[in-house]
Write a protein that holds these residues in place. Structure first.
Motif, PDB file in Angstrom:
ATOM      1  N   GLY A 130       0.840  -1.190   0.000  1.00 17.79           N
ATOM      2  CA  GLY A 130       0.000   0.000   0.000  1.00 17.79           C
ATOM      3  C   GLY A 130       0.874   1.238   0.000  1.00 17.79           C
ATOM      4  O   GLY A 130       1.802   1.349   0.818  1.00 17.79           O
ATOM      5  N   ILE A 131       0.635   2.167  -0.920  1.00 20.94           N
ATOM      6  CA  ILE A 131       1.386   3.424  -1.004  1.00 20.94           C
ATOM      7  C   ILE A 131       0.482   4.557  -0.530  1.00 20.94           C
ATOM      8  O   ILE A 131      -0.591   4.787  -1.108  1.00 20.94           O
ATOM      9  CB  ILE A 131       1.843   3.710  -2.447  1.00 20.94           C
ATOM     10  CG1 ILE A 131       2.589   2.509  -3.030  1.00 20.94           C
ATOM     11  CG2 ILE A 131       2.713   4.971  -2.485  1.00 20.94           C
ATOM     12  CD1 ILE A 131       3.891   2.188  -2.356  1.00 20.94           C
ATOM     13  N   ALA A 132       0.911   5.242   0.534  1.00 24.06           N
ATOM     14  CA  ALA A 132       0.095   6.291   1.145  1.00 24.06           C
ATOM     15  C   ALA A 132       0.559   7.675   0.706  1.00 24.06           C
ATOM     16  O   ALA A 132       1.764   7.963   0.665  1.00 24.06           O
ATOM     17  CB  ALA A 132       0.164   6.187   2.668  1.00 24.06           C
ATOM     18  N   LEU A 133      -0.408   8.520   0.368  1.00 25.57           N
ATOM     19  CA  LEU A 133      -0.132   9.915   0.020  1.00 25.57           C
ATOM     20  C   LEU A 133      -1.343  10.751   0.392  1.00 25.57           C
ATOM     21  O   LEU A 133      -2.444  10.511  -0.095  1.00 25.57           O
ATOM     22  CB  LEU A 133       0.176  10.060  -1.470  1.00 25.57           C
ATOM     23  CG  LEU A 133       0.513  11.477  -1.942  1.00 25.57           C
ATOM     24  CD1 LEU A 133       1.847  11.937  -1.336  1.00 25.57           C
ATOM     25  CD2 LEU A 133       0.576  11.558  -3.468  1.00 25.57           C
ATOM     26  N   ASN A 134      -1.133  11.701   1.295  1.00 24.89           N
ATOM     27  CA  ASN A 134      -2.212  12.618   1.714  1.00 24.89           C
ATOM     28  C   ASN A 134      -3.466  11.880   2.180  1.00 24.89           C
ATOM     29  O   ASN A 134      -4.586  12.256   1.859  1.00 24.89           O
ATOM     30  CB  ASN A 134      -2.567  13.577   0.561  1.00 24.89           C
ATOM     31  CG  ASN A 134      -1.394  14.442   0.143  1.00 24.89           C
ATOM     32  OD1 ASN A 134      -0.558  14.812   0.970  1.00 24.89           O
ATOM     33  ND2 ASN A 134      -1.317  14.747  -1.142  1.00 24.89           N
ATOM     34  N   GLY A 135      -3.241  10.825   2.946  1.00 28.06           N
ATOM     35  CA  GLY A 135      -4.363  10.103   3.530  1.00 28.06           C
ATOM     36  C   GLY A 135      -5.005   9.064   2.634  1.00 28.06           C
ATOM     37  O   GLY A 135      -5.887   8.325   3.074  1.00 28.06           O
ATOM     38  N   LEU A 136      -4.591   9.002   1.370  1.00 30.82           N
ATOM     39  CA  LEU A 136      -5.152   8.026   0.440  1.00 30.82           C
ATOM     40  C   LEU A 136      -4.116   6.945   0.158  1.00 30.82           C
ATOM     41  O   LEU A 136      -2.915   7.220   0.089  1.00 30.82           O
ATOM     42  CB  LEU A 136      -5.575   8.706  -0.865  1.00 30.82           C
ATOM     43  CG  LEU A 136      -6.667   9.772  -0.743  1.00 30.82           C
ATOM     44  CD1 LEU A 136      -6.928  10.413  -2.104  1.00 30.82           C
ATOM     45  CD2 LEU A 136      -7.949   9.179  -0.176  1.00 30.82           C
ATOM     46  N   VAL A 137      -4.596   5.728  -0.027  1.00 29.40           N
ATOM     47  CA  VAL A 137      -3.706   4.596  -0.255  1.00 29.40           C
ATOM     48  C   VAL A 137      -3.991   3.970  -1.615  1.00 29.40           C
ATOM     49  O   VAL A 137      -5.148   3.743  -1.978  1.00 29.40           O
ATOM     50  CB  VAL A 137      -3.858   3.534   0.860  1.00 29.40           C
ATOM     51  CG1 VAL A 137      -3.120   2.249   0.498  1.00 29.40           C
ATOM     52  CG2 VAL A 137      -3.340   4.092   2.189  1.00 29.40           C
ATOM     53  N   THR A 138      -2.920   3.717  -2.357  1.00 27.00           N
ATOM     54  CA  THR A 138      -3.008   3.006  -3.625  1.00 27.00           C
ATOM     55  C   THR A 138      -2.471   1.593  -3.431  1.00 27.00           C
ATOM     56  O   THR A 138      -1.403   1.404  -2.835  1.00 27.00           O
ATOM     57  CB  THR A 138      -2.182   3.722  -4.712  1.00 27.00           C
ATOM     58  OG1 THR A 138      -2.689   5.047  -4.894  1.00 27.00           O
ATOM     59  CG2 THR A 138      -2.255   2.964  -6.039  1.00 27.00           C
ATOM     60  N   LEU A 139      -3.199   0.608  -3.923  1.00 27.08           N
ATOM     61  CA  LEU A 139      -2.780  -0.782  -3.823  1.00 27.08           C
ATOM     62  C   LEU A 139      -1.859  -1.134  -4.987  1.00 27.08           C
ATOM     63  O   LEU A 139      -2.139  -0.772  -6.133  1.00 27.08           O
ATOM     64  CB  LEU A 139      -3.997  -1.711  -3.843  1.00 27.08           C
ATOM     65  CG  LEU A 139      -5.025  -1.507  -2.731  1.00 27.08           C
ATOM     66  CD1 LEU A 139      -6.245  -2.389  -2.977  1.00 27.08           C
ATOM     67  CD2 LEU A 139      -4.417  -1.814  -1.366  1.00 27.08           C
ATOM     68  N   ILE A 140      -0.765  -1.828  -4.679  1.00 22.36           N
ATOM     69  CA  ILE A 140       0.151  -2.284  -5.718  1.00 22.36           C
ATOM     70  C   ILE A 140       0.312  -3.801  -5.621  1.00 22.36           C
ATOM     71  O   ILE A 140      -0.220  -4.431  -4.713  1.00 22.36           O
ATOM     72  CB  ILE A 140       1.531  -1.590  -5.602  1.00 22.36           C
ATOM     73  CG1 ILE A 140       2.217  -1.952  -4.277  1.00 22.36           C
ATOM     74  CG2 ILE A 140       1.378  -0.078  -5.732  1.00 22.36           C
ATOM     75  CD1 ILE A 140       3.664  -1.476  -4.182  1.00 22.36           C
TER      76      ILE A 140
END
Length: 244
Positions: A130-140
């Motif tokens: 999971g990549i977190a940026l500004n409270g949002l997470v993108t799944l990889i």
């Protein structure tokens, strides 16, 4: 079966919170993915880590709510024959834990949850994916995505947290904090699976992921605590938790 590239293309069209494919060259099964800005959740500390776990759960809940891509394979890691094979490998490598491993295997196979609705699983849920940026997470890392019960993904994460506590990476209090943040955030976006299903898949993941990988990937800390991990899985299966 279909290729990893096709899997990514289908998952990206079904969900907005996953890494996006830029190009796929089928003759060589070559996939180019976009760069994802941010920090891996595993690299976060303190409150940022807690928030990262919450964001990961929200991303996972959205992923579980997405339409299931066609041709996606079935999740099999917790199938009875797979669990039995895990037990056999563990018992061969560590005869001293064969008894508790076999007891766990029998208990898992005799209590398989029924009536679980199927979703699009990530299949490899952990803080590095999971990549977190500004409270949002993108799944990889979606190459293990599959069709299965939501509790399989959730149980995998709970098993990892439990393993990290048992081998001394985190405190028992921190394990519970992160597990609660994860489950509470998921429940805020999507109904949690039944507790019985969560407990079963957590115990199954302790066997098929944490215990097995301690053996076949030679993880010294896991090997040192192998008997306890298997006993913990039996206790989780029986009561839903471990009192320590």
């Amino acid at each position: 079966g279909h290729s990893i590239g096709e899997t990514y293309l289908q998952l990206a069209s079904a969900s907005t919170n996953v890494v996006k494919p830029l190009e796929y060259y089928q003759p060589h099964n070559l996939l180019l993915l976009e760069a994802v800005p941010g920090s891996r959740i595993a690299h976060l500390k303190n409150e940022d880590l807690t928030e990262g776990f919450s964001g990961l759960a929200q991303a996972l809940a959205a992923f579980h709510s997405a339409s299931i891509p066609s041709q996606l394979r079935r999740f099999r890691r917790h199938d009875p024959d797979r669990l039995r094979n895990c037990t056999r490998i563990i018992a061969m490598a560590r005869p001293d834990v064969a008894s508790v491993a076999n007891k766990l295997d029998r208990e898992l196979r005799s209590t398989i949850p029924s009536g679980q609705s199927l979703v699009c699983l990530h299949g490899d849920v952990h803080p590095k994916n999971g990549i977190a940026l500004n409270g949002l997470v993108t799944l990889i890392d979606l190459d293990q995505s599959a069709i299965g019960p939501a509790a399989a993904d959730l149980g995998s994460m709970l098993a990892l947290l439990h393993y990290n506590w048992r081998i001394g990476l985190i405190t028992r209090k921190r394990e519970r904090e992160l597990a609660s943040a994860f489950l509470d955030a998921y429940a805020g976006s999507r109904q949690l699976p039944a507790q019985r299903s969560l407990s079963w898949h957590t115990a199954a993941a302790l066997l098929s992921e944490r215990a097995l990988r301690s053996v076949n990937r030679i993880r010294p800390e896991g090997l040192r605590h192998l008997s306890l991990l298997l006993a913990d899985a039996r206790e989780i299966l029986r009561t839903g938790g471990v009192n320590s």
